[in-house]
Design a protein around this motif. Sequence first.
Motif, PDB file in Angstrom:
ATOM      1  N   UNK A 132      72.280  61.954   4.424  1.00  0.00           N
ATOM      2  CA  UNK A 132      70.914  62.367   4.768  1.00  0.00           C
ATOM      3  C   UNK A 132      70.299  61.451   5.815  1.00  0.00           C
ATOM      4  N   UNK A 133      70.710  60.169   5.841  1.00  0.00           N
ATOM      5  CA  UNK A 133      70.190  59.244   6.845  1.00  0.00           C
ATOM      6  C   UNK A 133      70.739  59.547   8.235  1.00  0.00           C
ATOM      7  N   UNK A 134      71.896  60.195   8.286  1.00  0.00           N
ATOM      8  CA  UNK A 134      72.520  60.505   9.581  1.00  0.00           C
ATOM      9  C   UNK A 134      72.135  61.889  10.089  1.00  0.00           C
ATOM     10  N   UNK A 135      72.097  62.865   9.186  1.00  0.00           N
ATOM     11  CA  UNK A 135      71.942  64.254   9.615  1.00  0.00           C
ATOM     12  C   UNK A 135      70.476  64.650   9.758  1.00  0.00           C
ATOM     13  N   UNK A 136      69.667  64.413   8.719  1.00  0.00           N
ATOM     14  CA  UNK A 136      68.296  64.930   8.698  1.00  0.00           C
ATOM     15  C   UNK A 136      67.420  64.430   9.839  1.00  0.00           C
ATOM     16  N   UNK A 137      67.342  63.114  10.100  1.00  0.00           N
ATOM     17  CA  UNK A 137      66.470  62.677  11.203  1.00  0.00           C
ATOM     18  C   UNK A 137      66.873  63.257  12.547  1.00  0.00           C
ATOM     19  N   UNK A 138      68.151  63.463  12.737  1.00  0.00           N
ATOM     20  CA  UNK A 138      68.624  63.969  14.025  1.00  0.00           C
ATOM     21  C   UNK A 138      68.192  65.409  14.278  1.00  0.00           C
ATOM     22  N   UNK A 139      68.557  66.312  13.378  1.00  0.00           N
ATOM     23  CA  UNK A 139      68.277  67.722  13.641  1.00  0.00           C
ATOM     24  C   UNK A 139      66.806  68.065  13.410  1.00  0.00           C
ATOM     25  N   UNK A 140      66.144  67.415  12.452  1.00  0.00           N
ATOM     26  CA  UNK A 140      64.730  67.733  12.211  1.00  0.00           C
ATOM     27  C   UNK A 140      63.852  67.295  13.373  1.00  0.00           C
ATOM     28  N   UNK A 141      64.121  66.117  13.933  1.00  0.00           N
ATOM     29  CA  UNK A 141      63.342  65.660  15.086  1.00  0.00           C
ATOM     30  C   UNK A 141      63.527  66.586  16.277  1.00  0.00           C
ATOM     31  N   UNK A 142      64.739  66.987  16.527  1.00  0.00           N
ATOM     32  CA  UNK A 142      65.023  67.873  17.660  1.00  0.00           C
ATOM     33  C   UNK A 142      64.347  69.227  17.486  1.00  0.00           C
ATOM     34  N   UNK A 143      64.473  69.815  16.301  1.00  0.00           N
ATOM     35  CA  UNK A 143      63.884  71.133  16.053  1.00  0.00           C
ATOM     36  C   UNK A 143      62.357  71.059  16.074  1.00  0.00           C
ATOM     37  N   UNK A 144      61.783  70.016  15.480  1.00  0.00           N
ATOM     38  CA  UNK A 144      60.322  69.905  15.430  1.00  0.00           C
ATOM     39  C   UNK A 144      59.732  69.784  16.832  1.00  0.00           C
ATOM     40  N   UNK A 145      60.324  68.989  17.694  1.00  0.00           N
ATOM     41  CA  UNK A 145      59.840  68.867  19.070  1.00  0.00           C
ATOM     42  C   UNK A 145      59.950  70.201  19.800  1.00  0.00           C
TER      43      UNK A 145
END
Length: 252
Positions: free
Chosen positions: A114-127
């Motif tokens: 979760x530390x590797x996957x979630x911040x990456x894709x959530x930040x990209x999608x949210x922006x």
Amino acid sequence: MAAKVSESIGKFGLALAVAGVVNSALYKVDAGHRAVIFDRVHGVQDIVVGEGTHCLIPWVQKPIIFDCRSRPRNVPVITGSKDLQNVNITLRTFFRPVASQLPRIFTSIGEDYDEWVLPSITTEILKSVVTRFDAGELITQRELVSRQVSDDLTERAEFTEAVEAKQVAQQEAERARFVVEKAEQQKKAAIISAKGDSKAVELIANSLATAGDGLIELRKLEAAEDIAYQLSRSGNITYLPAGQSVLLQLPQ
């Protein structure tokens, strides 16, 4: 009395040792959790262990426990809106791993997936979603924004999984092609080696047929010279009877 005390202590120590071995061979998976077994000999096993108490081989196998319950995570992002306003927004997501995929998750990412996957894709999608709305719309159309983020996250996660599956398939195909090419090269090398051996035998046979006894005598002289050289370097002194062949009366 002392003998009885010593015997009792010995039995107590043996009971403790047996209990320690039994405890090390057992592990517990709590409710809502799953376990993946790492084997020191065979690596990560493909099975996923469910809830309850289970056995393993001490020192050889190790359980890795995963929490498969839905958990929240907040991802803060500072980005720009459609009307070029700086927006400080926090995305709250609920996530859980797919239990059947835990061996692959552990092998490719690790326990802290979760530390590797979630911040990456959530930040990209949210922006990406925020840039489609004005600053005012992000407040008045919050439900639409939330649904758009959810849909894009789901689509991105499925796309990522498809890409990973394609990469794995390509790697397996490359590995299979390498094995086939290696087998072909080994086959060609064996054929060339066999042809070379056959040609060498043919040349030796032709030489013997052409030279006759002359070639045999030449080989005898070469052998005698080698034997004489080895004897001259030896620390022991060897005497041969006068007139005896250096080849020690080998068959003619």
